[in-house]
Write an enzyme that holds these catalytic residues in place. Structure first.
Site, PDB file in Angstrom:
ATOM      1  N   ASP A  41     -24.362 -40.642 -16.909  1.00 24.06           N
ATOM      2  CA  ASP A  41     -23.232 -39.713 -17.054  1.00 24.06           C
ATOM      3  C   ASP A  41     -22.095 -40.439 -17.757  1.00 24.06           C
ATOM      4  OD1 ASP A  41     -24.286 -37.261 -15.738  1.00 24.06           O
ATOM      5  OD2 ASP A  41     -24.440 -38.578 -14.005  1.00 24.06           O
ATOM      6  N   HIS A  48     -26.339 -47.861 -26.058  1.00 24.28           N
ATOM      7  CA  HIS A  48     -27.534 -47.099 -25.706  1.00 24.28           C
ATOM      8  C   HIS A  48     -28.725 -47.606 -26.519  1.00 24.28           C
ATOM      9  CE1 HIS A  48     -25.598 -44.977 -29.072  1.00 24.28           C
ATOM     10  NE2 HIS A  48     -26.830 -44.748 -29.472  1.00 24.28           N
ATOM     11  N   LYS A  63     -30.987 -28.130 -18.936  1.00 31.38           N
ATOM     12  CA  LYS A  63     -31.559 -28.684 -20.164  1.00 31.38           C
ATOM     13  C   LYS A  63     -33.026 -29.096 -20.037  1.00 31.38           C
ATOM     14  CE  LYS A  63     -27.599 -29.861 -22.795  1.00 31.38           C
ATOM     15  NZ  LYS A  63     -26.987 -30.798 -23.692  1.00 31.38           N
ATOM     16  N   CYS A  81     -31.600 -44.406 -16.535  1.00 32.88           N
ATOM     17  CA  CYS A  81     -30.169 -44.319 -16.260  1.00 32.88           C
ATOM     18  C   CYS A  81     -29.645 -45.752 -16.297  1.00 32.88           C
ATOM     19  CB  CYS A  81     -29.900 -43.612 -14.932  1.00 32.88           C
ATOM     20  SG  CYS A  81     -30.659 -44.394 -13.500  1.00 32.88           S
ATOM     21  N   GLN A  85     -32.887 -46.348 -10.688  1.00 31.49           N
ATOM     22  CA  GLN A  85     -33.241 -46.298  -9.275  1.00 31.49           C
ATOM     23  C   GLN A  85     -33.149 -44.883  -8.722  1.00 31.49           C
ATOM     24  OE1 GLN A  85     -30.644 -49.142  -7.388  1.00 31.49           O
ATOM     25  NE2 GLN A  85     -31.941 -50.856  -7.971  1.00 31.49           N
ATOM     26  N   ARG A  87     -31.151 -41.653 -10.742  1.00 33.76           N
ATOM     27  CA  ARG A  87     -31.071 -40.592 -11.748  1.00 33.76           C
ATOM     28  C   ARG A  87     -32.255 -40.593 -12.711  1.00 33.76           C
ATOM     29  NH1 ARG A  87     -25.258 -41.955 -14.006  1.00 33.76           N
ATOM     30  NH2 ARG A  87     -26.178 -44.000 -13.612  1.00 33.76           N
TER      31      ARG A  87
END
Length: 157
Positions: A41, A48, A63, A81, A85, A87
């Site tokens: 989030d 990334h 989505k 994420c 662990q 998400r």
């Protein structure tokens, strides 16, 4: 209740994922048969994995059906994420369950091979250690990571 659970998930190491890039025809981007879904989030800042798609976990409810449809031809779908662990694994489970709901009979993707069409099962995996472990090893590698900001990560590593 779904028969797909956390124990059904498989994980991919950062080294295995990096190797997928290195074996790609264009080592500077993710292979065409692979999708990387980043479900962080607000903690998405600071970099990334190159070629990843950002779908915040807060948006997964609406989505996921679109993801299942748009990724149907991918052989491997990697979720992650920050730490993978909660998400990341939850997103992978949601994806697998939605995939089964939309098409209970099909768990395969089709790819053209030398002898015509060959069917391969789509692998849905979770990046072990998430982006935190990824950036520890590959943060500075611009062929694998985009937008990495050392000052965000240097004290957390």
């Amino acid at each position: 209740m779904s028969d797909i659970s956390f124990s059904d998930l498989t994980f991919i190491s950062r080294e295995e994922l990096a190797e997928q890039f290195r074996n790609s025809p264009s080592a500077s981007q993710a292979p065409d048969n692979l999708a990387i879904i980043d479900v962080r989030d607000s903690d998405h800042v600071g970099g990334h994995i190159k070629g990843s798609t950002w779908v915040p976990s807060s948006e997964l409810d609406f989505k996921t059906p679109e993801l299942v449809r748009s990724l149907k031809d991918k052989e491997v779908v990697v979720f992650h994420c920050a730490l993978s662990q909660q998400r990341g694994p939850s997103a992978a489970l949601r994806y697998l369950r939605e995939k089964r709901r939309l098409d209970p009979e099909s768990t395969t993707v089709t790819k053209e091979g030398k002898g015509g069409k060959e069917k391969k099962e789509q692998r849905v995996v979770v990046l072990k250690g998430g982006f935190t472990q990824w950036q520890e090893k590959y943060g500075l590698d611009e062929t694998l990571t985009e937008g990495w900001q050392k000052d965000i990560w240097e004290f957390g590593s």
